[in-house]
Design a protein around this motif. Structure first.
Motif, PDB file in Angstrom:
ATOM      1  N   ARG A 115       0.890  -1.252   0.109  1.00 46.29           N
ATOM      2  CA  ARG A 115      -0.090  -0.030  -0.085  1.00 46.29           C
ATOM      3  C   ARG A 115       0.965   1.292   0.014  1.00 46.29           C
ATOM      4  NH1 ARG A 115      -5.394  -0.821   1.027  1.00 46.29           N
ATOM      5  NH2 ARG A 115      -5.736  -2.982   1.500  1.00 46.29           N
ATOM      6  N   ARG A 116       1.707   1.269   0.752  1.00 45.08           N
ATOM      7  CA  ARG A 116       2.769   2.261   0.765  1.00 45.08           C
ATOM      8  C   ARG A 116       3.476   2.676  -0.693  1.00 45.08           C
ATOM      9  NH1 ARG A 116       7.766   2.344   1.062  1.00 45.08           N
ATOM     10  NH2 ARG A 116       7.739   0.317   2.291  1.00 45.08           N
ATOM     11  N   TRP A 137      -8.792   1.424  -6.238  1.00 45.68           N
ATOM     12  CA  TRP A 137      -8.098   2.414  -5.502  1.00 45.68           C
ATOM     13  C   TRP A 137      -8.802   3.745  -5.869  1.00 45.68           C
ATOM     14  CZ3 TRP A 137      -6.732  -0.083 -10.052  1.00 45.68           C
ATOM     15  CH2 TRP A 137      -6.638   0.602 -11.334  1.00 45.68           C
ATOM     16  N   THR A 180       1.174   3.916  -3.295  1.00 44.58           N
ATOM     17  CA  THR A 180       0.908   5.505  -2.992  1.00 44.58           C
ATOM     18  C   THR A 180       2.251   6.241  -3.509  1.00 44.58           C
ATOM     19  OG1 THR A 180      -0.438   5.090  -0.912  1.00 44.58           O
ATOM     20  CG2 THR A 180       0.469   7.236  -1.280  1.00 44.58           C
ATOM     21  N   GLU A 181       3.361   5.946  -3.042  1.00 44.49           N
ATOM     22  CA  GLU A 181       4.832   6.489  -3.403  1.00 44.49           C
ATOM     23  C   GLU A 181       4.797   6.525  -4.737  1.00 44.49           C
ATOM     24  OE1 GLU A 181       7.860   4.630  -1.343  1.00 44.49           O
ATOM     25  OE2 GLU A 181       7.129   5.233   0.739  1.00 44.49           O
ATOM     26  N   GLU A 215      -4.335   5.641  -3.411  1.00 47.16           N
ATOM     27  CA  GLU A 215      -4.703   4.894  -2.208  1.00 47.16           C
ATOM     28  C   GLU A 215      -5.364   3.714  -2.511  1.00 47.16           C
ATOM     29  OE1 GLU A 215      -3.685   5.728   1.068  1.00 47.16           O
ATOM     30  OE2 GLU A 215      -2.843   7.609   0.127  1.00 47.16           O
ATOM     31  N   ASP A 255       0.767   7.729  -6.447  1.00 45.19           N
ATOM     32  CA  ASP A 255       0.043   8.712  -5.948  1.00 45.19           C
ATOM     33  C   ASP A 255      -1.479   8.363  -5.992  1.00 45.19           C
ATOM     34  OD1 ASP A 255      -0.247  11.156  -4.788  1.00 45.19           O
ATOM     35  OD2 ASP A 255      -0.637  12.374  -6.494  1.00 45.19           O
TER      36      ASP A 255
END
Length: 108
Positions: free
Chosen positions: A28-29, A67, A32-33, A38, A36
């Protein structure tokens, strides 16, 4: 910080696990990184070991099915949607993950 890359290769997005993080939290991190967005819904489809240049990588594959946000390229040299075909990717564990999805008949 330097990042390991596979220049000129088409790969499924990846990243590392930080201290105290589960594989799912790391995914998940990283999503996002790198994009962009979630993650709202995902499924773990494969865990496999991959050795490259005398280093073993514990590769965990997830399929993200929902997402929030618009997918944007933040870290990769390029970003594209590709067919679910193992011939599109270059590293063996990515090919294996695609075969797992193909054997299930469709992406979850």
């Amino acid at each position: 910080e330097s990042k390991r890359t596979d220049p000129g290769k088409t790969c499924i997005p990846s990243g590392g696990v930080e201290d105290e993080e589960t594989f799912g939290e790391a995914m998940r991190r990283e999503v996002t990184e790198e994009f962009d967005v979630e993650v709202r819904n995902s499924e773990h489809i494969l865990g496999t070991l991959y050795e490259k240049e005398d280093v073993a990588f514990d590769m965990q594959y997830f399929v993200v099915t929902e997402w929030d946000g618009d997918v944007e390229r933040r870290e990769a040299a390029s970003l594209s949607w590709e067919p679910l075909d193992e011939d599109v990717v270059d590293i063996p564990p990515d090919k294996e993950a695609i075969r797992v999805l193909q054997d299930d008949g469709e992406a979850p």
